[in-house]
Motif scaffolding. Structure first.
Motif, PDB file in Angstrom:
ATOM      1  N   ILE A 155      -7.446  10.520  -7.031  1.00 31.60           N
ATOM      2  CA  ILE A 155      -8.696   9.574  -7.360  1.00 31.60           C
ATOM      3  C   ILE A 155      -9.916  10.213  -6.884  1.00 31.60           C
ATOM      4  O   ILE A 155      -9.974  10.656  -5.990  1.00 31.60           O
ATOM      5  N   PRO A 156     -10.794  10.513  -7.963  1.00 29.85           N
ATOM      6  CA  PRO A 156     -12.080  11.081  -7.572  1.00 29.85           C
ATOM      7  C   PRO A 156     -12.968  10.326  -6.622  1.00 29.85           C
ATOM      8  O   PRO A 156     -12.831   9.214  -6.513  1.00 29.85           O
ATOM      9  N   GLN A 157     -13.620  11.132  -5.825  1.00 32.69           N
ATOM     10  CA  GLN A 157     -14.192  10.513  -4.667  1.00 32.69           C
ATOM     11  C   GLN A 157     -15.380   9.620  -5.376  1.00 32.69           C
ATOM     12  O   GLN A 157     -15.821   8.663  -4.857  1.00 32.69           O
ATOM     13  N   ILE A 205     -16.514   1.104  -3.553  1.00 32.64           N
ATOM     14  CA  ILE A 205     -17.294   0.429  -2.509  1.00 32.64           C
ATOM     15  C   ILE A 205     -18.436  -0.087  -2.863  1.00 32.64           C
ATOM     16  O   ILE A 205     -18.695  -1.275  -2.471  1.00 32.64           O
ATOM     17  N   TRP A 262      -4.172  10.750  -2.987  1.00 37.95           N
ATOM     18  CA  TRP A 262      -5.680  10.476  -2.706  1.00 37.95           C
ATOM     19  C   TRP A 262      -6.292  11.328  -3.684  1.00 37.95           C
ATOM     20  O   TRP A 262      -7.292  11.143  -4.135  1.00 37.95           O
ATOM     21  N   SER A 300       0.784  -1.242  -0.075  1.00 37.06           N
ATOM     22  CA  SER A 300      -0.022   0.092   0.134  1.00 37.06           C
ATOM     23  C   SER A 300       0.740   1.234  -0.106  1.00 37.06           C
ATOM     24  O   SER A 300       1.054   1.889   1.001  1.00 37.06           O
ATOM     25  N   LEU A 338     -10.173  -3.302  -2.254  1.00 42.66           N
ATOM     26  CA  LEU A 338      -9.996  -1.900  -2.738  1.00 42.66           C
ATOM     27  C   LEU A 338      -8.783  -1.379  -3.057  1.00 42.66           C
ATOM     28  O   LEU A 338      -8.392  -0.570  -4.264  1.00 42.66           O
ATOM     29  N   ILE A 339      -7.875  -1.688  -2.473  1.00 44.97           N
ATOM     30  CA  ILE A 339      -6.229  -1.219  -2.736  1.00 44.97           C
ATOM     31  C   ILE A 339      -5.935  -1.858  -4.120  1.00 44.97           C
ATOM     32  O   ILE A 339      -5.538  -1.107  -4.907  1.00 44.97           O
ATOM     33  N   ILE A 356      -7.821   0.242  -6.578  1.00 39.35           N
ATOM     34  CA  ILE A 356      -7.164   1.631  -6.613  1.00 39.35           C
ATOM     35  C   ILE A 356      -5.980   1.492  -7.364  1.00 39.35           C
ATOM     36  O   ILE A 356      -5.619   2.485  -8.149  1.00 39.35           O
ATOM     37  N   LEU A 405     -14.193   6.339  -6.064  1.00 40.50           N
ATOM     38  CA  LEU A 405     -13.947   5.632  -4.757  1.00 40.50           C
ATOM     39  C   LEU A 405     -15.401   5.003  -4.466  1.00 40.50           C
ATOM     40  O   LEU A 405     -15.430   3.759  -3.855  1.00 40.50           O
ATOM     41  N   MET A 406     -16.248   5.795  -4.371  1.00 37.76           N
ATOM     42  CA  MET A 406     -17.606   5.423  -4.160  1.00 37.76           C
ATOM     43  C   MET A 406     -17.959   4.051  -5.048  1.00 37.76           C
ATOM     44  O   MET A 406     -18.598   3.341  -4.334  1.00 37.76           O
ATOM     45  N   ARG A 407     -17.847   4.042  -6.381  1.00 35.25           N
ATOM     46  CA  ARG A 407     -17.929   3.135  -7.041  1.00 35.25           C
ATOM     47  C   ARG A 407     -17.484   1.824  -6.819  1.00 35.25           C
ATOM     48  O   ARG A 407     -17.874   0.748  -6.647  1.00 35.25           O
ATOM     49  N   LYS A 428     -10.456  -4.373   2.400  1.00 36.31           N
ATOM     50  CA  LYS A 428      -9.387  -3.250   1.924  1.00 36.31           C
ATOM     51  C   LYS A 428      -8.501  -3.838   0.965  1.00 36.31           C
ATOM     52  O   LYS A 428      -8.063  -3.353   0.103  1.00 36.31           O
TER      53      LYS A 428
END
Lengths: 445, 186
Positions: free
Chosen positions: B119-121, B128, B116, B111, B174-175, B178, B124-126, B171
């Motif tokens: 990366i558009p919020q 999640i 950050w 990581s 997600l990582i 990302i 990140l929402m998508r 996590k």
């Protein structure tokens, strides 16, 4: 490692903490409208609710009143008429000449047949045509030339009689309606048609015509006509012509013809009290409906319904009688507005009002003739109703929600059915104000 | 309406059931609360239903809210919305679904530090939203609602161990997402 992970989480959290998603449009308007609901019901809304309930109550009680009063009266009325006819026949059998003098001038009430004979000429088809048509059928059915000739003579007589009574053309609308449908009945109804001959021929000589609503209660044209019409045909024909027709009807040419059996019933009941009972059962409808909410309370609704109308008539005496069971199947499309009275997560209660159009997609009438306590024969025929049935209705409903969108509902209601112009007697003709019960599945949005 | 009034005043007026105050409350917080709903529900359509029901609950039970300083209003609103979301997932019986143990890399990819901000919020929402429901719920509660594993275990009726292992897997996923995203962007 651990720290690093926590740091990642920390960073993620900080990045997303104040993130906002675009808000769905018009949600506030919707919420605002819904806020109206529980706390204080505005006066006008309450007033509308009360009005809806009052209208419903009024209609319901009217319906009860209609059902109780008119059907009772009617049954009595009919049995009286039938008894009277049979009395005449008894007289005639004993003293054929006297009856002509006595009955013809002094007997206004069983004049219904006359009306029918006349009215059958009203909607554009001349009597000639009708008789010719039916004669044709007879020819093919029985191929009896001689009888045809006799019938033609009869028919001439009929026409003369008709012309004599032109001033009596103020035929009651109901009679007119039935007359119309006789002539218009579809070729499918062979039995019916051939029986019509009996009707139109048999009743011409009945003397006086008045506009008494005598025809009103006929529950099922064929059966009822046969019962009432063939009677005078026995008694009131000028002897020669009558003989011909009479024989035709009575002779068991076709084995146990319907007519023959029917006449057995009639003649055996001469000295008995004859009672006729018509039972229209409560229509039951099932449906699928789609409801679109206009706001929290009001909704617009349409869908598809299936309705079963069934009726039963029993006419005759104790041991000689016939029973007809009529079943009509309707498919309809309603359009209604409904108003939610109360609801929680599972149930909702509402009132609704609107209209519907229905089409009879299939119909059957089954008649069983019983003589000497034994079922002698039965016949069944298709009943066709071409015109659409329009109605307005009002109902209260309860819905159980299976999910947010899907629910099952029960809706007892009252309706007013407009005359569809057909001859088939249904509860909707008998009681245009009518109770019904509808069950179904509803999709709401 | 255009004038933002203080949180205390807004609270007071909402308690009176003033319609305009409700509207302001709505306008101020709807987006934030919508984000919560989307995070839990995983799709906007369900999220919209939850937001709707949640707001009705907020308006109707506003008298029960007591102001305890800066941020307490937001915390209260958030709590209601989270509960509403969990309730939604529960009634859809999605929380009891056995979590499929997917093929996951056993080790978390390095990581590394990354920016950050790049990366558009919404992205990140998508990510999640794309998480399997079990991971997503735990991740939401732990990371964004700052609940402990013990609390999460209580809320979801799972063991603390399950909670922490699901968080770990969430996590990891997600990582990786990302990383893939950054690689693609470069």
């Amino acid at each position: 490692m651990k720290e690093e992970q926590d740091k990642w989480i920390e960073e993620f959290r900080n990045r997303m903490k104040d993130y906002s998603e675009p808000v769905p449009e018009q949600l506030w308007e919707q919420l605002n409208a819904e806020l109206e609901r529980p706390k204080v019901v505005p006066f006008y809304a309450r007033w509308r609710m009360i009005a809806a309930i009052v209208i419903l109550l009024v209609i319901s009680s009217l319906t009860v009143w209609f059902i109780n009063s008119s059907s009772a009266d009617y049954t009595e009325d009919l049995s009286k008429r039938i008894t009277r006819i049979t009395e005449e026949k008894t007289l005639f059998n004993k003293e054929p000449d006297r009856i002509k003098e006595q009955v013809l001038p002094s007997q206004p009430s069983p004049s219904v047949p006359k009306q029918i004979a006349m009215s059958s000429a009203l909607p554009g088809k001349s009597v000639d045509e009708i008789v010719a048509e039916s004669l044709q059928k007879k020819e093919t059915e029985e191929g009896k030339e001689a009888e045809v000739e006799k019938n033609k003579e009869l028919h001439k007589y009929q026409v003369e009689e008709k012309e004599n009574s032109k001033e009596q053309r103020h035929v009651s609308t109901r009679a007119a309606r039935s007359g119309y449908s006789f002539t218009a009945s579809s070729p499918k109804r062979d039995k019916h048609k051939s029986w019509e001959v009996g009707v139109s021929v048999g009743n011409v000589p009945a003397s006086v015509s008045n506009t008494s609503p005598g025809y009103k209660g006929l529950p099922h044209p064929r059966s009822q006509n046969s019962l009432m019409m063939s009677d005078p045909s026995f008694s009131q024909y000028p002897s020669d012509d009558m003989e011909g027709d009479y024989n035709h009807i009575m002779s068991p040419v076709n084995g146990n013809s319907e007519v023959y059996v029917l006449n057995q019933i009639l003649s055996n009941n001469i000295s008995n009290a004859v009672v006729s009972d018509i039972k229209h059962r409560m229509p039951i409808a099932v449906g699928v409906s789609f409801r679109l909410y206009l706001d929290e309370k009001w909704a617009c609704e349409t869908g598809l319904t299936y309705t079963l109308l069934s009726s039963e008539i029993r006419a005759g005496g104790d041991r000689y009688y016939y029973k007809t069971e009529q079943q009509l199947h309707y498919v309809g499309i309603p359009l209604k507005i409904s108003y939610n009275l109360w609801e929680n997560n599972r149930f909702s209660f509402y009132v609704s009002g609107g209209g519907a159009v229905e089409k009879c997609v299939s119909g059957k009438a089954k008649t069983v003739y019983t003589t000497e306590d034994e079922e002698n024969m039965s016949s069944s025929e298709d009943v066709k109703i071409e015109p659409l049935q329009w109605s307005v209705s009002s109902a209260v409903g309860a819905q159980f929600k299976l999910s947010k969108q899907i629910g099952i509902y029960v809706e007892p209601g009252v309706s007013y059915y407009f005359d569809d112009g057909s001859e088939v007697q249904t509860i909707r003709k008998e009681h245009p104000f009518n109770f019904n019960l509808q069950l179904g599945i509803r999709l709401s949005y | 309406m255009s004038q933002t009034i203080s949180e205390t005043e807004l609270t007071e007026r909402c308690k009176q059931g003033e319609r305009k105050a409700f509207q302001q409350l709505y306008e101020q917080y709807a987006g934030l609360l919508m984000a919560i709903c989307v995070r839990y529900a995983g799709d906007r359509e369900s999220a919209q239903d939850i937001l709707h029901d949640g707001f009705l609950k907020i308006f109707r039970s506003f008298t029960q809210f007591s102001y305890r300083g800066e941020g307490s209003l937001r915390a209260w609103l958030t709590r209601i919305m989270v509960n509403e979301s969990l309730e939604f997932l529960r009634t859809k019986n999605q929380l009891n679904q056995t979590v499929l143990m997917e093929n996951l890399p056993d080790t978390i990819p390095d990581s590394d530090e990354y920016d950050w901000e790049q990366i558009p919020q919404s992205q990140l929402m998508r990510f999640i939203e794309e998480l399997p429901i079990g991971y997503r719920t735990v991740f939401n509660l732990y990371v964004l609602e700052e609940k402990s594993h013990k609390e999460i275990a209580g809320i979801l009726g799972i063991t603390e161990k399950t909670s922490s292992s699901q968080l770990y897997r969430a996590k990891s996923l997600l990582i990786r997402k990302i990383k893939d995203y950054i690689k693609k962007e470069q």
